[in-house]
Scaffold this active site. Structure first.
Site, short mmCIF file in Angstrom:
data_model
loop_
_atom_site.label_atom_id
_atom_site.label_comp_id
_atom_site.label_asym_id
_atom_site.label_seq_id
_atom_site.Cartn_x
_atom_site.Cartn_y
_atom_site.Cartn_z
N GLY A 278 0.78 -1.23 0.00
CA GLY A 278 0.00 0.00 0.00
C GLY A 278 0.81 1.28 0.00
N GLU A 320 4.60 -6.17 1.42
CA GLU A 320 4.10 -6.59 0.11
C GLU A 320 3.87 -5.41 -0.83
OE1 GLU A 320 0.52 -8.42 1.77
OE2 GLU A 320 1.44 -10.37 1.42
N GLY A 322 3.46 -3.45 -4.17
CA GLY A 322 3.20 -3.74 -5.58
C GLY A 322 3.45 -2.47 -6.37
N ARG A 323 2.51 -1.52 -6.18
CA ARG A 323 2.60 -0.23 -6.86
C ARG A 323 3.96 0.45 -6.67
NH1 ARG A 323 -2.03 2.97 -6.99
NH2 ARG A 323 -2.71 1.60 -5.32
N TYR A 364 -11.32 5.24 -9.75
CA TYR A 364 -10.90 5.80 -8.46
C TYR A 364 -10.73 7.31 -8.50
CZ TYR A 364 -9.20 0.98 -7.93
OH TYR A 364 -9.07 -0.37 -7.88
N CYS A 391 -16.79 4.26 -26.19
CA CYS A 391 -18.12 4.85 -26.28
C CYS A 391 -18.68 5.07 -24.89
CB CYS A 391 -19.04 3.94 -27.07
SG CYS A 391 -18.49 3.84 -28.76
C1 LIG Z 1 -3.12 -5.05 -3.15
C2 LIG Z 1 -2.35 -5.67 -2.05
C3 LIG Z 1 -1.00 -5.39 -1.91
C4 LIG Z 1 -0.25 -4.41 -2.78
O1 LIG Z 1 -0.78 -3.12 -2.69
P1 LIG Z 1 0.06 -1.90 -3.36
O2 LIG Z 1 -0.81 -0.74 -3.11
O3 LIG Z 1 0.20 -2.24 -4.80
O4 LIG Z 1 1.37 -1.85 -2.67
C5 LIG Z 1 -0.29 -6.03 -0.90
N1 LIG Z 1 -0.91 -6.94 -0.10
C6 LIG Z 1 -2.21 -7.24 -0.22
C7 LIG Z 1 -2.80 -8.24 0.67
C8 LIG Z 1 -2.98 -6.63 -1.19
O5 LIG Z 1 -4.28 -6.92 -1.31
#
Ligand SMILES: *Cc1c(COP(=O)(O)O)cnc(C)c1O
Length: 463
Positions: A278, A320, A322-323, A364, A391
């Site tokens: 996150g 964890e 991701g972004r 969002y 469209c």
């Molecule tokens: C979506 C998610 C992430 C990654 O979130 P980011 O905003 O991309 O860092 C990590 N852990 C869990 C459990 C998620 O659902």
């Protein structure tokens, strides 16, 4: 500020004050390094290059729209997270942000682990050779088939999301003669977005087992009794696009409180905690994300302090992102098709993609930046809105954009920070073909996910 409009879990919302948009930048040709991938620059002719390749050449060879990914930047960010957390912690890249086999190999080489949350993501990870014990399997409704596949493959952990799943995974593991390593996902009553978080007793959302009312403690109690499970820890994920660490502080406090209760009741100190992902990135120059080393330091200190207070051994931490790893590493390259000035309002700039390659703006209200990249321009800036070809009037890519007033059909524009949750959430709306992902590094480009073809579309339509 909307604090409740975004469901928990994979939350990507950027929440900004209403009517917010930046003033036009002083120099429209400038490329803010905060929002662009590391190797992006404008060459002497005014053409933007990435990894030493001109975007004009990329457009010629691979067409538009295309996601262009800076491999060196991806690897550098992955490595920065890995280094920041060191060997006493684990970094799991959240595959849902963007997953392909090339990405899995880069992660493997850079020493990261991987989160998956479906059979498809698991298949992608395994087919690229990610060792199963470095994979975590997530999701609030994993099918029995997915669970069986994950257990058979030997995934390092399954993150359990409900009472029913505790029993389901235990049963499958036991029938396969396996003791599956699991974490239990709890909701700690913290919801964080961007600069704010709220701490409540309850969280009204589908993920995890609430800490409130003793439910999480009861889940751990049950899981500890099942032969098919080895409970290795507690998992908490509080939101997305977070800049403020105080939400993690409250979450860690509550997770450690549970660890203490577990120790007091069962005499076991669970060895791991996962604080989720996150962490925010810069979509516009207004955003100020933190560096991985600052995040690692803050999280480690918070957990250590909380554990000392509770007289617990400090558990192994995992995170964890991701972004924060893939988001800034890619931009979407579009060709301008039409330029439509609406007197007294703004100019609508239509590109050859849209909500099918970037749904985040529509979904969002996400903010993005944009720049003219095929040439420099000295023209006055104009207030523009970059829209797609679908469209649907909500088909907006960049809601408030400043672009040079001489923008014309045939120009290439690029939207930075589209590495996360764009290709992975892409659709075939209007039977538009999903763009390729082109990875660039050291003057060479390589397609890592090819462009969809009409044949691909028709193959699923059996007539
Ligand atoms: C979506 C998610 C992430 C990654 O979130 P980011 O905003 O991309 O860092 C990590 N852990 C869990 C459990 C998620 O659902």
């Amino acid at each position: 500020m909307s604090r409740s409009a975004h469901p928990a879990g994979p939350r990507h919302a950027d929440v900004l004050p209403e009517g917010h948009y930046s003033a036009p930048p002083a120099d429209l040709n400038a490329l803010d390094p905060k929002v662009w991938a590391q190797t992006v620059e404008r060459d002497a002719d005014g053409v933007v290059t990435v990894g030493g390749m001109a975007v004009t050449r990329l457009a010629e060879e691979y067409g538009t729209p295309a996601y262009v990914l800076d491999e060196a930047d991806f690897r550098a960010r992955a490595r920065a997270w890995r280094t920041a957390f060191g060997t006493d912690a684990d970094v799991f890249y959240a595959g849902k942000a963007f997953l392909s086999r090339a990405v899995v190999r880069w992660l493997d080489e850079e020493g990261l682990n991987l989160d998956v949350c479906s059979g498809g993501e698991l298949a992608t990870a395994l087919s690229a050779g990610m060792p199963a014990d470095r994979i975590a399997f997530h999701g609030n409704n994993k099918s029995p088939e997915e669970i069986e596949r994950a257990v058979r493959a030997g995934v390092g952990r399954i993150v359990l999301d409900s009472f029913q799943e505790i029993v389901r995974v235990a049963h499958i593991a036991q029938s396969l003669g396996v003791r599956q390593r699991v974490q239990i996902r709890i909701t700690v009553g913290v919801e964080a977005h961007t600069h704010e978080f709220i701490a409540t007793a309850h969280e009204d959302q589908k993920f995890g087992i609430p800490l409130a009312g003793g439910q999480a403690a009861e889940a751990v109690r049950r899981a500890l009794q099942l032969d098919g499970l080895e409970v290795i820890g507690i998992h908490s994920h509080i939101g997305s696009q977070i800049f403020d660490m105080s939400g993690f502080e409250v979450a860690a406090h509550r997770v450690v409180g549970l660890l203490k209760d577990i120790r007091d009741e069962h005499g076991v100190e669970l060895p791991e905690i996962d604080l989720g992902g996150g962490l925010g990135i810069a979509y516009t120059s207004d955003d100020d994300p933190r560096e991985p080393h600052e995040i690692a330091k803050a999280l480690t200190e918070i957990v250590t302090r909380e554990c000392e207070g509770a007289r617990l051994r400090t558990p192994r931490i995992s995170v964890e992102p991701g972004r924060a790893i893939v988001g800034p590493t890619a931009f979407t390259l579009y060709e301008v098709g039409t330029v439509k000035p609406l007197d007294g309002l703004r100019t609508y700039v239509s590109v050859d993609g849209g909500m099918s390659d970037n749904i985040r703006t529509a979904l969002y209200d996400a903010e993005y930046s944009v720049a003219l990249v095929s040439r420099a321009s000295d023209a006055e800036s104009m207030l523009a809105r970059v829209v797609g070809k679908h469209c649907e009037s909500g088909d907006i890519v960049v809601k408030d954009a400043f672009l040079p007033g001489d923008l014309a059909p045939g120009d290439l524009i690029a939207v930075p920070a589209t590495g996360a949750y764009c290709r992975s959430m892409a659709s075939n709306y209007n039977h538009v073909l999903r763009p390729p992902v082109v990875a660039v590094r050291d003057g060479e480009a390589r397609v890592i996910v090819r462009r969809e073809t009409e044949e691909d579309l028709l193959r699923l339509d059996v007539g």
